[in-house]
Design an enzyme around this catalytic site. Structure first.
Site, PDB file in Angstrom:
ATOM      1  CD  GLU A   1       2.895 -11.979 -13.854  1.00  0.00           C
ATOM      2  OE1 GLU A   1       3.381 -10.873 -14.173  1.00  0.00           O
ATOM      3  OE2 GLU A   1       2.129 -12.139 -12.886  1.00  0.00           O
TER       4      GLU A   1
ATOM      5  CG  ASP B   1      -0.329  -6.455 -10.903  1.00  0.00           C
ATOM      6  OD1 ASP B   1       0.288  -7.408 -10.397  1.00  0.00           O
ATOM      7  OD2 ASP B   1       0.118  -5.825 -11.872  1.00  0.00           O
TER       8      ASP B   1
HETATM    9  P1  IMP Z   1       2.505  -8.365  -7.560  1.00  0.00           P
HETATM   10  O1  IMP Z   1       1.359  -7.454  -7.333  1.00  0.00           O
HETATM   11  O2  IMP Z   1       2.296  -9.667  -6.866  1.00  0.00           O
HETATM   12  O3  IMP Z   1       2.868  -8.492  -9.015  1.00  0.00           O
HETATM   13  O4  IMP Z   1       3.705  -7.703  -6.785  1.00  0.00           O
HETATM   14  C1  IMP Z   1       4.823  -7.135  -7.394  1.00  0.00           C
HETATM   15  C2  IMP Z   1       5.959  -7.089  -6.408  1.00  0.00           C
HETATM   16  O5  IMP Z   1       5.712  -6.034  -5.501  1.00  0.00           O
HETATM   17  C3  IMP Z   1       6.133  -8.362  -5.591  1.00  0.00           C
HETATM   18  O6  IMP Z   1       7.513  -8.627  -5.448  1.00  0.00           O
HETATM   19  C4  IMP Z   1       5.519  -8.036  -4.267  1.00  0.00           C
HETATM   20  O7  IMP Z   1       6.176  -8.685  -3.215  1.00  0.00           O
HETATM   21  C5  IMP Z   1       5.717  -6.522  -4.190  1.00  0.00           C
HETATM   22  N1  IMP Z   1       4.616  -5.911  -3.444  1.00  0.00           N
HETATM   23  C6  IMP Z   1       3.291  -5.929  -3.754  1.00  0.00           C
HETATM   24  N2  IMP Z   1       2.588  -5.299  -2.804  1.00  0.00           N
HETATM   25  C7  IMP Z   1       3.491  -4.893  -1.879  1.00  0.00           C
HETATM   26  C8  IMP Z   1       3.356  -4.218  -0.641  1.00  0.00           C
HETATM   27  O8  IMP Z   1       2.269  -3.882  -0.161  1.00  0.00           O
HETATM   28  N3  IMP Z   1       4.498  -3.972   0.014  1.00  0.00           N
HETATM   29  C9  IMP Z   1       5.722  -4.338  -0.468  1.00  0.00           C
HETATM   30  N4  IMP Z   1       5.899  -5.005  -1.595  1.00  0.00           N
HETATM   31  C10 IMP Z   1       4.778  -5.271  -2.303  1.00  0.00           C
END
Ligand code: IMP
Length: 187
Positions: free
Chosen positions: A36, A66
């Site tokens: 990260e 992301d």
């Molecule tokens: P990352 O892209 O994995 O860093 O996600 C960041 C945060 O946003 C995480 O807690 C994911 O669970 C949430 N997140 C990412 N995409 C979605 C989505 O499509 N719906 C709801 N939450 C999301």
């Protein structure tokens, strides 16, 4: 095309796979966590991830994803910090931070990064506007889905069928852009 989906998030794998497969692409998960970085945009996070994976010699073509939820009245918070906020205070904690806030407008944004076999990198963006509700609703989806109602719907992302979410979601829209690109390039 055989595409490696580099993520440890099962929800993303299911969504990305169900969008790719009808177009004749095979998707496999590579459960690798990119380090990260502190960044102020999703694009920077994706650029760093693509470079890191390329330097590691990770099998391509590959896709990274992301995403985050941006609340208007909180000046875009949690945004790039969505994961940290989810892991610490959870969507319930975000609802608590929003107590007393009338303007519930928010948007989801997804940036997909594509690393091709020749080392070329490309990014694709999708957004979805909507509102944060006052409670948790629905069992589907993942992450912040139970607290977000996309514009034009009266159900949260977590109450939509997976194909209904994909049709209008930030990820579905980013994926449509990626699919157009790989089809135009004949990949
Ligand atoms: P990352 O892209 O994995 O860093 O996600 C960041 C945060 O946003 C995480 O807690 C994911 O669970 C949430 N997140 C990412 N995409 C979605 C989505 O499509 N719906 C709801 N939450 C999301």
């Amino acid at each position: 095309m055989n595409i490696n989906l580099v993520t440890s998030n099962q929800g993303k794998v299911e969504e990305l796979t169900s969008i790719l497969e009808p177009f004749g692409h095979n998707a496999s998960q590579l459960d690798i966590s990119c380090p990260e970085i502190q960044a102020s945009t999703l694009e920077e996070v994706v650029d760093f991830g693509l470079e890191w994976l390329h330097n590691q010699g990770t099998k391509s073509p590959l896709v990274i994803d992301d995403a985050g939820v941006f609340v208007d009245e909180l000046k875009g918070f949690p945004g790039v910090y969505s994961r940290y906020v989810y892991d610490t205070i959870s969507p319930k904690g975000l609802l608590k931070q929003m107590e007393g806030i009338e303007n519930r407008a928010a948007s989801f944004k997804c940036v997909l990064g594509l690393l091709l076999e020749d080392g070329g990198t490309h990014k694709f963006v999708g957004e979805c506007n909507g509102n944060i509700i006052h409670e948790i609703r629905g069992d589907g989806g993942f992450g912040y889905d139970p607290i977000f109602i996309p514009d034009g719907s009266d159900r949260t992302f977590a109450e939509l069928l997976p194909e209904e979410k994909n049709e209008i979601s930030h990820r579905g829209r980013a994926m449509k852009n990626l699919l157009s690109f790989i089809s135009e390039k004949g990949l």
